[in-house]
Design an enzyme around this catalytic site. Structure first.
Site, PDB file in Angstrom:
ATOM      1  N   THR A   1       3.982  -0.069  -5.119  1.00 27.92           N
ATOM      2  CA  THR A   1       5.027   0.262  -4.142  1.00 27.92           C
ATOM      3  C   THR A   1       5.090  -0.704  -2.970  1.00 27.92           C
ATOM      4  O   THR A   1       6.174  -1.053  -2.492  1.00 27.92           O
ATOM      5  CB  THR A   1       4.776   1.687  -3.611  1.00 27.92           C
ATOM      6  OG1 THR A   1       4.974   2.591  -4.688  1.00 27.92           O
ATOM      7  CG2 THR A   1       5.708   2.053  -2.482  1.00 27.92           C
TER       8      THR A   1
ATOM      9  N   SER B   1       1.702   0.500 -11.192  1.00 25.16           N
ATOM     10  CA  SER B   1       0.322   0.666 -11.661  1.00 25.16           C
ATOM     11  C   SER B   1       0.196   1.632 -12.827  1.00 25.16           C
ATOM     12  O   SER B   1      -0.859   1.710 -13.455  1.00 25.16           O
ATOM     13  CB  SER B   1      -0.610   1.064 -10.516  1.00 25.16           C
ATOM     14  OG  SER B   1      -0.434   2.402 -10.158  1.00 25.16           O
ATOM     15  N   SER B   2       1.268   2.349 -13.157  1.00 19.93           N
ATOM     16  CA  SER B   2       1.236   3.176 -14.370  1.00 19.93           C
ATOM     17  C   SER B   2       1.050   2.292 -15.604  1.00 19.93           C
ATOM     18  O   SER B   2       0.632   2.774 -16.658  1.00 19.93           O
ATOM     19  CB  SER B   2       2.546   3.948 -14.538  1.00 19.93           C
ATOM     20  OG  SER B   2       2.925   4.513 -13.339  1.00 19.93           O
TER      21      SER B   2
HETATM   22  N1  ASP Z   1       4.264   4.097  -9.036  1.00 14.35           N
HETATM   23  C1  ASP Z   1       3.683   3.312  -7.968  1.00 14.35           C
HETATM   24  C2  ASP Z   1       2.518   2.547  -8.532  1.00 14.35           C
HETATM   25  O1  ASP Z   1       1.479   3.118  -8.729  1.00 14.35           O
HETATM   26  C3  ASP Z   1       3.245   4.214  -6.852  1.00 14.35           C
HETATM   27  C4  ASP Z   1       2.645   3.513  -5.667  1.00 14.35           C
HETATM   28  O2  ASP Z   1       2.305   2.353  -5.666  1.00 14.35           O
HETATM   29  O3  ASP Z   1       2.475   4.189  -4.644  1.00 14.35           O
HETATM   30  O4  ASP Z   1       2.644   1.384  -8.799  1.00 14.35           O
END
Ligand code: ASP
Length: 338
Positions: free
Chosen positions: A14, A60-61
């Site tokens: 993010t 990061s998923s």
């Molecule tokens: N979906 C994002 C990730 O983990 C969430 C974040 O970075 O806060 O890459």
């Protein structure tokens, strides 16, 4: 501190995302342009820093053991040239990566700080600026020489951390270990609980692919459905059990399956669904059968650290006996056995 050099490794997440028609996504070069606009990043009191942006930036998923290796490689290649490292990473799987790096970076004697943000730098009220600046300062101060996660106001041991809020700005906790430092007006380190500098030579253990499963128990779970997974191919299986390691014992299904899996060479580790506290196999009748199968206790280790530790030990090609011993020991502060 101004004579220190920090390498920022940007993997995605993010913090450097922009808006797209499908929601936030990372964009190449964008983080650099945001950092260039933050005057504090160029303040004369700041340590010198360089940015290494990954070729492919990820939510990061999508992080796998391959990216763990890529981050470790970047640290390995630059180890002698920098005083510390800040890894910018998505929050969703940051605790897994922090856990994995804590095992992979053997005899680490420099700070490696993972951070990110819940609100992108491009938005009002982003938490990214404070998180990154404080992480750089912690990396430069060099009080810790382990893999940590900094978020909000707390510096956590990486392999004790877990994401506990999808939308709060204090998104991580370390329920079974106190924070290593707290950032208020000053950064207060709790020196007595920080790992001592290791004596050995820094070395990276890269991670190989391995098949690891996690089963979270719930009331009424039909174990038969899991039979093919449990009895065939898994190298490692983490059971997220109730309370102190309890499972339903209304029939012999689960202990039978687990015993078969262990016979097939699967390493089975029992964790708890509770954030606080530890597994105590045999404390109740409902965990005694599990203890008798030869399943190992994960004690108070997070599921994230347990998965990472299994990956690490499989990559070290340890014998089953050695693996069992290592699972029962703290390797880098990840667990309190007993
Ligand atoms: N979906 C994002 C990730 O983990 C969430 C974040 O970075 O806060 O890459």
């Amino acid at each position: 501190m101004t004579d220190k050099r920090i390498l920022i490794i940007y993997t995605g997440g993010t913090i450097g995302m922009t808006r797209t028609p499908d929601g936030y996504a990372p964009e190449k070069g964008y983080l650099k342009s945001e950092l260039d606009m933050i005057s504090d990043m160029h303040d004369s009191g700041m340590p010198a820093w360089d940015l290494l942006e990954f070729e492919e930036l990820l939510d990061s998923s999508n992080i796998t053991y391959r990216e763990w290796n890529q981050i470790a490689r970047a640290i390995d290649d630059n180890y002698d040239d920098y005083d510390g490292f800040v890894v910018l990473h998505g929050t969703d799987t940051m605790a897994y990566t922090a856990s994995a790096l804590s095992f992979m970076l053997e005899n680490l004697s420099k700070p490696v700080i993972l951070t990110g943000s819940q609100i992108p730098l491009c938005e009002l009220r982003s938490d990214g600026k404070d998180n990154i600046i404080t992480s750089i300062i912690i990396a430069a101060e060099g009080v810790v020489n382990e893999v940590c996660l900094f978020f909000g106001t707390k510096l956590l041991r990486g392999n004790r951390s877990t994401k506990n809020s999808a939308d709060g700005l204090i998104a991580f906790a370390s329920p079974n270990y106190p924070p290593l430092a707290e950032a208020g007006i000053d950064i207060d380190y709790h020196k007595s609980i920080i790992r001592p500098k290791p004596e050995g030579v820094f070395n990276v253990c890269y991670i190989d692919e391995s098949s690891i499963g996690v089963i979270k128990l719930f009331p009424g779970i039909h174990f038969k459905l899991f039979e093919p997974i449990v009895t065939e191919k898994l190298q490692g299986l983490v059971l997220e059990t109730f309370g102190t390691g309890n499972i339903p014992n209304y029939d012999a299904e689960l202990p039978g399956l687990i015993a078969k899996a262990i016979d097939n060479g699967t390493m089975v580790v029992v964790c708890t669904q509770c954030a606080h506290g530890t597994v105590q196999l045999g404390a109740y009748e409902t965990s005694s059968a599990l203890a008798r199968t030869g399943a190992l206790s994960g004690y108070n280790m997070t599921t994230e650290a347990t998965i990472a530790k299994l990956h690490y030990l499989f990559s070290k090609k340890c014998s089953a006996d050695k693996m069992r011993k290592m699972m029962n020991r703290s390797l880098c502060g990840e667990v309190d056995p007993e």
